[in-house]
Write an enzyme that holds these catalytic residues in place. Sequence first.
Site, PDB file in Angstrom:
ATOM      1  N   HIS A  57     -76.059  -9.585   8.743  1.00 19.93           N
ATOM      2  CA  HIS A  57     -75.964  -8.674   7.296  1.00 19.93           C
ATOM      3  C   HIS A  57     -76.615  -9.719   6.138  1.00 19.93           C
ATOM      4  O   HIS A  57     -77.695  -9.525   5.415  1.00 19.93           O
ATOM      5  CB  HIS A  57     -74.952  -7.831   6.859  1.00 19.93           C
ATOM      6  CG  HIS A  57     -75.276  -6.988   5.829  1.00 19.93           C
ATOM      7  ND1 HIS A  57     -74.969  -7.300   4.523  1.00 19.93           N
ATOM      8  CD2 HIS A  57     -75.641  -5.734   5.753  1.00 19.93           C
ATOM      9  CE1 HIS A  57     -75.001  -6.243   3.824  1.00 19.93           C
ATOM     10  NE2 HIS A  57     -75.751  -5.133   4.754  1.00 19.93           N
ATOM     11  N   ASP A  99     -72.524 -12.377   1.090  1.00 19.32           N
ATOM     12  CA  ASP A  99     -72.379 -11.360   1.998  1.00 19.32           C
ATOM     13  C   ASP A  99     -71.766 -12.050   3.323  1.00 19.32           C
ATOM     14  O   ASP A  99     -70.701 -12.539   3.199  1.00 19.32           O
ATOM     15  CB  ASP A  99     -74.073 -11.381   2.376  1.00 19.32           C
ATOM     16  CG  ASP A  99     -74.573  -9.949   2.994  1.00 19.32           C
ATOM     17  OD1 ASP A  99     -73.958  -9.540   4.131  1.00 19.32           O
ATOM     18  OD2 ASP A  99     -75.190  -9.195   2.320  1.00 19.32           O
ATOM     19  N   SER A 135     -78.989  -2.237   1.110  1.00 22.33           N
ATOM     20  CA  SER A 135     -78.770  -3.712   1.209  1.00 22.33           C
ATOM     21  C   SER A 135     -79.771  -4.246   1.460  1.00 22.33           C
ATOM     22  O   SER A 135     -80.009  -5.618   1.120  1.00 22.33           O
ATOM     23  CB  SER A 135     -77.831  -3.873   2.658  1.00 22.33           C
ATOM     24  OG  SER A 135     -76.343  -3.440   2.521  1.00 22.33           O
TER      25      SER A 135
END
Length: 480
Positions: free
Chosen positions: A252, A219, A417
Amino acid sequence: MKFSTTLSTSILLLTTLSKFTFAAPAAAEPVHTSASTIASSIPDPENDASDDYLVVLADDDKRPWDEVFAEMGYNQTTFSANSVDDDGNSDIKTFGTNMRAFTIKMKESGYASVSAMPNVKYMERNIIEPWPSIPADLAPLTPVRPVKRSLWSKLNFRKRDEEQPQAQVVIQQGTAPWGLQRISSTTPVDPAGRTAEDLSYKYRFDKTGGSGVDVYVLDSGVDVKFAEFGGRAKNLFSAFGNNTDFTDEIGHGTFAAGVVTSLHFGVAKNANIWGVKIGDSKGPSLIGWWQGLDAVLAAHNQRKSQPGFKGSIATMSLGLKNGSYSEALADLFGQASKAGIHMTLAALNHNEDSCQRFPQMLTKTLPLLTVGATNISDTRARFSNYGPCVNIYAPGESIISTSAQSPTGAMVQHGTSFACPMVAGQIADELVKNPELRLDTEGMKKLILSKAQKCAIKKDPNPQVGEILLLNNGFLGTPS
Ligand SMILES: *[C@@H]1O[C@H](CO)[C@@H](O)[C@H](O)[C@H]1NC(C)=O
Ligand SMILES: *[C@@H]1O[C@H](CO)[C@@H](O)[C@H](O)[C@H]1NC(C)=O
Ligand SMILES: *[C@@H]1O[C@H](CO)[C@@H](O)[C@H](O)[C@H]1NC(C)=O
Ligand SMILES: *[C@@H]1O[C@H](CO)[C@@H](O)[C@H](O)[C@H]1NC(C)=O
């Protein structure tokens, strides 16, 4: 350092390489016969863009790198300032575990001749895709925002004498986000006046859930110092700053890692996290992804013969640009799966068929789990991709997890996600209970799908959806 072998190998190769010149092959002086092929491509000086390419060598090319490069026509003595890019990195990097590869910055005109060389298995131009986001017209009503510390400061864990025969000790968390309650019950969540961002839902889990399992989060990086990870998070690899820049610029990866294993918001509260940074604020790149998954494969191969190994999971909440396909990455996915790495992928957020997306479409041929998102009403989230390449759904709207903005912060976010790492957490939990599935990616996929709830998700207006399954950890009924 656990992974020193892998790291020092690539460092060694890098040192060897810096002796070579990697000007655009079109401009390079041919040294050997094969190199004249390279020189024969005619660059169009107006439009001959320089770009990064991933080159993977044929499996049977086991020669030392200097021989490989010499044959390609690169002249050692003309190594120049060109070979160091704007970031101060060498333009060429070699790496590779099962497959050997290098990256090179070169002109487009050199592509045809290099890719045609008999020892080149794949040659692909780098792609950078922005991080998955939700198109405005599909965005949920509740905005992405921080959650006040006072709302989540008290952990309310209590032991239960329950049900599950397999479980040694069952814990119920009384301060959970709705998504955790949903995956540990067979009934829809009754908000009873609460919002989906409330932290008073109930989560039932095995005390040892995920203990010792390695979860690799490919990520934007992971803020490993986050208090909620309790020292179980470490960095493995970064495609940036010569493997030294691990900063999660956009949060994220830290958020996704929190869904896997943070104390308040995580599914498997004892799993190990390994941060694998494959994109910066601009987004993940194909080269970064290939390198990151390769680093995971190397780590897994090393770990799997060590005592205490409980299994490896790679969780990937990203995808390439619409219409892109990478043979080099598909090959590596196949090798990782064969080596026994369990993999989860986000279905992505376009409200369309996930089978047109890469690598999500690989779930047709590999035992990967592609994950779509639902909301608290047990409905497919408006943004979630769907179709036969979505194997399972998990909560992905109004998800609360760790925020990279502060080492003690939490946020509300939405997206497939964040449904994807729920499944990764569940696999971590199952790996502890089913050690025989440690390296059995097919068997694990079957187990996760067989425990999922059928028909729990409301009838979807999209006819392509078919039978859709909702993630479940095996606890029955409603937590009380
Ligand atoms: C490499 O380049 C240098 C400088 O242009 C040149 O003198 C030398 O002959 C070249 N070496 C080979 C093997 O062609
Ligand atoms: C990359 O890092 C290695 C190990 O720290 C170092 O030996 C090497 O010189 C670095 N390379 C560059 C281009 O900074
Ligand atoms: C992705 O590509 C497919 C096929 O060309 C197209 O139907 C779809 O609308 C595209 N999706 C987006 C979000 O652009
Ligand atoms: C869940 O999604 C469905 C479909 O978009 C929507 O009708 C419903 O209002 C959503 N529920 C909540 C609580 O947002």
